[in-house]
Design a protein around this motif. Structure first.
Motif, PDB file in Angstrom:
ATOM      1  N   THR A  33       0.845  -1.195   0.000  1.00 55.33           N
ATOM      2  CA  THR A  33       0.000   0.000   0.000  1.00 55.33           C
ATOM      3  C   THR A  33       0.882   1.246   0.000  1.00 55.33           C
ATOM      4  N   ASP A  34       0.333   2.333  -0.526  1.00 54.26           N
ATOM      5  CA  ASP A  34       1.090   3.589  -0.536  1.00 54.26           C
ATOM      6  C   ASP A  34       1.421   4.041   0.885  1.00 54.26           C
ATOM      7  N   ALA A  35       0.446   3.920   1.778  1.00 52.24           N
ATOM      8  CA  ALA A  35       0.677   4.332   3.167  1.00 52.24           C
ATOM      9  C   ALA A  35       1.756   3.462   3.807  1.00 52.24           C
ATOM     10  N   GLY A  36       1.725   2.174   3.516  1.00 55.65           N
ATOM     11  CA  GLY A  36       2.735   1.270   4.054  1.00 55.65           C
ATOM     12  C   GLY A  36       4.119   1.590   3.520  1.00 55.65           C
ATOM     13  N   LYS A  37       4.210   1.873   2.214  1.00 57.23           N
ATOM     14  CA  LYS A  37       5.491   2.237   1.603  1.00 57.23           C
ATOM     15  C   LYS A  37       6.047   3.509   2.234  1.00 57.23           C
ATOM     16  N   GLN A  38       5.192   4.507   2.411  1.00 58.38           N
ATOM     17  CA  GLN A  38       5.632   5.764   3.022  1.00 58.38           C
ATOM     18  C   GLN A  38       6.088   5.557   4.454  1.00 58.38           C
ATOM     19  N   ALA A  39       5.343   4.763   5.197  1.00 57.87           N
ATOM     20  CA  ALA A  39       5.703   4.500   6.594  1.00 57.87           C
ATOM     21  C   ALA A  39       7.051   3.782   6.665  1.00 57.87           C
ATOM     22  N   ILE A  40       7.249   2.807   5.789  1.00 59.84           N
ATOM     23  CA  ILE A  40       8.513   2.066   5.769  1.00 59.84           C
ATOM     24  C   ILE A  40       9.669   2.992   5.450  1.00 59.84           C
ATOM     25  N   GLU A  41       9.495   3.857   4.447  1.00 58.42           N
ATOM     26  CA  GLU A  41      10.559   4.793   4.082  1.00 58.42           C
ATOM     27  C   GLU A  41      10.917   5.711   5.238  1.00 58.42           C
ATOM     28  N   GLN A  42       9.912   6.224   5.922  1.00 58.84           N
ATOM     29  CA  GLN A  42      10.156   7.126   7.054  1.00 58.84           C
ATOM     30  C   GLN A  42      10.881   6.403   8.181  1.00 58.84           C
ATOM     31  N   MET A  43      10.471   5.181   8.453  1.00 58.44           N
ATOM     32  CA  MET A  43      11.106   4.421   9.520  1.00 58.44           C
ATOM     33  C   MET A  43      12.537   4.027   9.148  1.00 58.44           C
ATOM     34  N   GLN A  44      12.771   3.733   7.866  1.00 61.46           N
ATOM     35  CA  GLN A  44      14.133   3.413   7.432  1.00 61.46           C
ATOM     36  C   GLN A  44      15.042   4.634   7.600  1.00 61.46           C
ATOM     37  N   LEU A  45      14.525   5.804   7.276  1.00 61.52           N
ATOM     38  CA  LEU A  45      15.302   7.028   7.476  1.00 61.52           C
ATOM     39  C   LEU A  45      15.591   7.245   8.957  1.00 61.52           C
ATOM     40  N   TYR A  46      14.627   6.934   9.798  1.00 58.30           N
ATOM     41  CA  TYR A  46      14.821   7.078  11.240  1.00 58.30           C
ATOM     42  C   TYR A  46      15.917   6.133  11.736  1.00 58.30           C
ATOM     43  N   ILE A  47      15.923   4.904  11.221  1.00 59.02           N
ATOM     44  CA  ILE A  47      16.975   3.954  11.600  1.00 59.02           C
ATOM     45  C   ILE A  47      18.338   4.476  11.173  1.00 59.02           C
TER      46      ILE A  47
END
Length: 67
Positions: A33-47
């Motif tokens: 999902t688009d929301a899932g992709k965005q959430a994953i990207e944000q969390m990867q940046l946080y890591i």
């Protein structure tokens, strides 16, 4: 000196625990999902920011005040 080493170990442990928590959150997202992709990207940046903070800590450099 021993107190300082213990405090450093606790601090490092909190960063590692935070990274583990975010990785768990990533695994719970739906990458289809688009929301899932965005959430994953944000969390990867946080890591990545956490990894940078940990590297700075290990090098004795102060990490940025804001994330």
């Amino acid at each position: 000196v021993a107190e300082n080493m213990a405090a450093r170990a606790r601090y490092r442990g909190t960063i590692e625990a935070e990274m583990d928590f975010v990785k768990k959150q990533i695994s719970e997202q739906n990458p289809r999902t688009d929301a899932g992709k965005q959430a994953i990207e944000q969390m990867q940046l946080y890591i990545i920011r956490l990894q940078r903070d940990l590297a700075a800590f290990d090098a004795g450099i102060a990490a940025p005040a804001s994330r």
